[in-house]
Design a protein around this motif. Sequence first.
Motif, mmCIF file in Angstrom:
data_model
loop_
_atom_site.group_PDB
_atom_site.id
_atom_site.type_symbol
_atom_site.label_atom_id
_atom_site.label_comp_id
_atom_site.label_asym_id
_atom_site.label_seq_id
_atom_site.Cartn_x
_atom_site.Cartn_y
_atom_site.Cartn_z
ATOM 1 N N ASP A 102 -30.981 -101.031 47.262
ATOM 2 C CA ASP A 102 -31.206 -102.755 47.212
ATOM 3 C C ASP A 102 -31.374 -103.447 47.649
ATOM 4 O OD1 ASP A 102 -30.710 -105.161 46.079
ATOM 5 O OD2 ASP A 102 -29.042 -105.392 45.031
ATOM 6 N N GLU A 191 -43.008 -103.818 42.146
ATOM 7 C CA GLU A 191 -41.196 -104.805 40.758
ATOM 8 C C GLU A 191 -40.532 -103.767 40.616
ATOM 9 O OE1 GLU A 191 -43.913 -104.930 37.274
ATOM 10 O OE2 GLU A 191 -45.678 -106.397 37.160
ATOM 11 N N ILE A 193 -37.529 -102.675 37.404
ATOM 12 C CA ILE A 193 -37.917 -102.861 36.382
ATOM 13 C C ILE A 193 -36.402 -101.842 36.333
ATOM 14 C CG2 ILE A 193 -40.273 -102.980 36.520
ATOM 15 C CD1 ILE A 193 -40.105 -100.702 35.450
ATOM 16 N N GLU A 194 -35.877 -102.685 35.098
ATOM 17 C CA GLU A 194 -34.586 -102.778 34.477
ATOM 18 C C GLU A 194 -35.086 -101.578 33.309
ATOM 19 O OE1 GLU A 194 -31.269 -103.830 34.988
ATOM 20 O OE2 GLU A 194 -30.476 -102.201 34.242
ATOM 21 N N GLU A 225 -32.746 -98.636 37.074
ATOM 22 C CA GLU A 225 -33.363 -99.765 37.875
ATOM 23 C C GLU A 225 -34.669 -99.247 39.207
ATOM 24 O OE1 GLU A 225 -31.078 -103.625 39.163
ATOM 25 O OE2 GLU A 225 -31.845 -102.569 41.020
ATOM 26 N N GLU A 259 -37.653 -104.365 31.158
ATOM 27 C CA GLU A 259 -37.991 -105.540 31.515
ATOM 28 C C GLU A 259 -37.608 -105.788 33.283
ATOM 29 O OE1 GLU A 259 -34.395 -109.253 31.982
ATOM 30 O OE2 GLU A 259 -33.537 -107.767 31.191
ATOM 31 N N LYS A 261 -37.410 -107.273 37.361
ATOM 32 C CA LYS A 261 -36.076 -108.720 37.302
ATOM 33 C C LYS A 261 -37.198 -108.656 38.844
ATOM 34 C CE LYS A 261 -32.063 -106.545 37.184
ATOM 35 N NZ LYS A 261 -31.006 -105.981 37.643
ATOM 36 N N ASP A 262 -38.077 -108.229 39.494
ATOM 37 C CA ASP A 262 -38.688 -109.412 40.369
ATOM 38 C C ASP A 262 -39.944 -108.491 40.952
ATOM 39 O OD1 ASP A 262 -37.888 -110.694 42.773
ATOM 40 O OD2 ASP A 262 -37.371 -109.047 43.920
#
Length: 459
Positions: A102, A191, A193-194, A225, A259, A261-262
């Motif tokens: 992370d 990106e 993504i989830e 993730e 989705e 997320k960043d």
Amino acid sequence: MTTETRDIVIVGGGTAGCFAAATAAQNGLDVTLLERKSEDEGGHIACGDAIKGKSTFPDVIDRDYLREESFTNENIQRAMFMNPDGENYDIPFESGSGAVVDRKRYGEVLLEEADRVGAEIEYDTVVKDVVQNGRVTGVEAVRRGDPVQYDADVVIDAAGALSLLQDKVDFDGTTYDTNVNYQQFCSAYREVIEVPEPVEYDDAIVFKPTDELGYLWYFPRTGTEINAGLGFQMNKPSMELVSVLKDDLEERPEFEGAEVKDKLGAALPTRRPYDSAVAPGFMSVGDAAGHVNPTTGGGIPGAAKAGHWAAEVATEAISDGTLGESALWEYNHRVQTDFGKKFAAMDLYNIFGGAHDVDELTEVVTALPGEMIIDLMGKKGSVSLSLPEKVKAAVVTALETRGHWSTLREAYQVNRLAAELKKIYDDYPTTPDQFESWKTSRDDIMDRVYDVTGAEPKY
Ligand SMILES: Cc1cc2nc3c(=O)[nH]c(=O)nc-3n(C[C@H](O)[C@H](O)[C@H](O)COP(=O)(O)OP(=O)(O)OC[C@H]3O[C@@H](n4cnc5c(N)ncnc54)[C@H](O)[C@@H]3O)c2cc1C
């Protein structure tokens, strides 16, 4: 303007800057790290988040704490190369597994740790210029809206790719490498993504070639993730990174219902390390000195080591009271004879690849048996070939690669030149006096690389 004085000032709170700051503080120096981002945003850096393992980090921070807090997937056992025209290849990792982190938490822990061991960290502080008088003696910055000058014995430039400081320092009469231009960099975007269901490759970092000698990657931070990104080299026509990534994700079933997320993008060096990254009172580390593997874009381990070594050498120079290039030179020597030689050799494959069409390279790779590719990449395959299999592979290869023999011959020649180049880097001079003659020997090899590949000179 307020003026403050320190032993060392470090510009940039990424991996290189944090390791430099932690090392200097552990050595008892008065050190301040200046970071343009806010404390909340500190550590939020565009990255693929893949790391080779905690052993690559210098022992100046609590590495177990870093691992526990930010290594979200420690079970990376292989690199998987997706071949759009045929069989995929797995390259198993030889020594231990890698990790995906992370990245935000990783960056926060590094800043926390640098602070804990005694470095002062100033957030919201943008460095605008250097102070110099024959040598660099400090920097000018704007700290939370107010101008401030920091005077220091040594300024460490850890401000990342295309660092602003290098436009400001007067390098005339120094050895510092100014043969740098944007075409030796890559533009990259990623990106996080989830996905609803875990991906099958949660034990792999996955690569896929794209146009313009770039690649797309999927690096699983966890099963659900995924860090997905791509890049292109800036000596090639530009690529619509966001839309190419979007199209790719839409095509793949495992990303259905994903989705985002960043999102973040940045430039990174895809060139050899700077020949010299020191000038009087000044040292560059990490991306600011080209300390990135030019074929994979992996820069975290190099940044950590470079930051650490620069601060060690600076500590000695400050205690001896000599701040010229000769006093800082040992840092160049450590980089070039360690990971520097490997990255300089990898750069030759980058030059070779850039002189060919991506489709042609993919065809060659598709025609070679998987085990042979693993061998060519210097890794052990999971199955070793018996003699009859080797003979069969050689015959198949000869037939399938018809039409690409000259490319294969070139690859072989580049491989040999890369080995010669590494030896030259082993002999990187221990003082600046021999630097010019060392560069002449190195440039002779580069000329042979351009002859063999037909590539335009990169430097
Ligand atoms: C999209 C992408 C994917 C990547 N993937 C990977 C990967 O999977 N694995 C890997 O090992 N490497 C990867 N890399 C490379 C890796 O991220 C870098 O090599 C590494 O972060 C370099 O660290 P650094 O400390 O030198 O620079 P950075 O991490 O860029 O840190 C520089 C810091 O300096 C600050 N700064 C800049 N200018 C100023 C200024 N004027 N004043 C004050 N502060 C300033 C910035 O805000 C930043 O915090 C990737 C890079 C990119 C762009």
